[in-house]
Write an enzyme that holds these catalytic residues in place. Structure first.
Site, PDB file in Angstrom:
ATOM      1  N   GLU A 148       0.699  -1.210  -0.194  1.00  0.00           N
ATOM      2  CA  GLU A 148      -0.047  -0.100   0.225  1.00  0.00           C
ATOM      3  C   GLU A 148       0.822   1.268   0.002  1.00  0.00           C
ATOM      4  O   GLU A 148       0.608   2.125  -0.564  1.00  0.00           O
ATOM      5  CB  GLU A 148      -1.247  -0.093   1.019  1.00  0.00           C
ATOM      6  CG  GLU A 148      -1.761   1.083   1.293  1.00  0.00           C
ATOM      7  CD  GLU A 148      -2.759   1.277   2.507  1.00  0.00           C
ATOM      8  OE1 GLU A 148      -3.534   1.941   2.616  1.00  0.00           O
ATOM      9  OE2 GLU A 148      -2.506   0.357   3.572  1.00  0.00           O
ATOM     10  N   GLU A 285      -9.985   5.275  -0.149  1.00  0.00           N
ATOM     11  CA  GLU A 285      -9.640   3.858  -0.339  1.00  0.00           C
ATOM     12  C   GLU A 285      -9.870   3.471  -1.637  1.00  0.00           C
ATOM     13  O   GLU A 285     -11.122   3.477  -2.242  1.00  0.00           O
ATOM     14  CB  GLU A 285     -10.233   2.975   0.741  1.00  0.00           C
ATOM     15  CG  GLU A 285     -10.199   2.968   2.158  1.00  0.00           C
ATOM     16  CD  GLU A 285      -8.882   2.716   2.540  1.00  0.00           C
ATOM     17  OE1 GLU A 285      -8.160   2.021   2.153  1.00  0.00           O
ATOM     18  OE2 GLU A 285      -8.732   2.736   3.842  1.00  0.00           O
TER      19      GLU A 285
END
Length: 321
Positions: A148, A285
């Protein structure tokens, strides 16, 4: 970001599966987000996404990015800094011209590639206004190991290029130029100290396989100790709705099928990065790294460019009002 660790208490997921994309997109109609989707359906027959003008933005400024004049810290396709160039500075020089001249945008790339080597530092407790949580986490990754932290930096670099071309001054909370962190409370302070006109925190989720889609996290109304989001709740929602709408348009991604009831919008009161902000701020997100279909998008350089353009165009629309 995975829903594990600081700021990431797990929400209750929706069990129902998402239907066709058109059904999911239809769920976005509440509020200002409906305007963007209606505009897309009836106001543009060009058939393309990359060069369309954004409502409220300068039609002469293209949405797609061109190479930056300075060396980029994300010279490699996967977001890792190029070994042949020094890390880019964490803030840009004020732009001389452009439709966003005088505007300050802070981009918060979630997590830090070095966090995993500093467990004691990122596990220490910090005050987020409502309670205390860990400073930060390592973030999540795809099953193949694409992290990430690498994803968020890559998208952030692409966004910086787009926004600077529009004339904005762009600052980062971190640019891979520190060994770990910053903590979630410091990330908020960076945006506040910059008197940012908009702050967006970039993330990717670490939910269960089969959970797909994006969602934008908005600050709830919090007034406790050091946290008081009441002045920014309305403006942050406006920012978040515009980011969500333009993210749909540019990427073709559907809203999350496991959180947000199909709207692509989630309100939370447990995030230090939002609780402690005094300027308009949202999290996004961009997808679920643990789902193979979403992971295929998140690891695609071409898709990350679309994601960066969608988020940036949402910011541009918000700043133009």
């Amino acid at each position: 970001m995975s829903y594990v660790g600081p700021d990431f208490d797990p929400p209750q997921p929706r069990r129902s599966r998402r239907g066709p994309l058109t059904v999911a997109l239809a769920a976005l109609v509440p509020g200002a987000l409906a305007g963007w989707l209606v505009w897309q359906a009836v106001g543009d027959d060009s058939g393309g996404g990359s060069d369309r003008a954004v409502p409220g933005s300068s039609s002469s400024a293209p949405g797609s990015a061109s190479p930056s004049a300075r060396p980029s810290a994300s010279a490699t396709d996967d977001g890792r800094p190029s070994k042949s160039s020094a890390p880019a500075p964490s803030s840009s020089a004020p732009a001389a011209s452009g439709s966003l001249k005088g505007k300050v945008v802070v981009i918060d790339p979630g997590h830090n590639p070095g966090n995993f080597q500093h467990a004691s530092e990122i596990n220490r407790q910090v005050n987020i206004g409502t309670n205390s949580k860990e400073c930060d986490t390592t973030g999540t990754s795809t099953n193949a190991g694409y992290t990430e932290a690498r994803f968020t930096l890559d998208v952030a670099h692409r966004m910086r290029t787009i926004l600077e071309e529009r004339g904005a001054t762009v600052k980062f909370t971190q640019d891979g130029d520190r060994s770990w962190g910053p903590c979630v409370d410091e990330r908020a302070r960076i945006g506040n100290a910059a008197h940012a006109d908009a702050v967006v925190s970039i993330h990717a989720d670490g939910s269960a396989a089969g959970n797909r889609g994006f969602h934008v996290i908005l600050p709830g109304s919090v007034h406790a100790n050091a946290a008081d989001t009441r002045p920014i709740v309305g403006s942050s929602r406006d920012l978040g709705e515009r980011v969500a709408g333009l993210f749909v348009r540019e990427t073709g991604s559907a809203p999350s099928n496991y959180i947000g009831d199909g709207t692509g919008l989630v309100v939370r009161k447990d995030l230090g990065g939002l609780n402690l902000s005094t300027v308009p701020k949202v999290f996004i997100e961009c997808g679920n790294m643990r789902d193979t279909k979403d992971a295929a998008l998140l690891t695609s350089s071409a898709w990350r460019q679309k994601a960066a353009r969608g988020i940036s165009e949402g910011i541009v629309s918000f700043l133009h009002g």
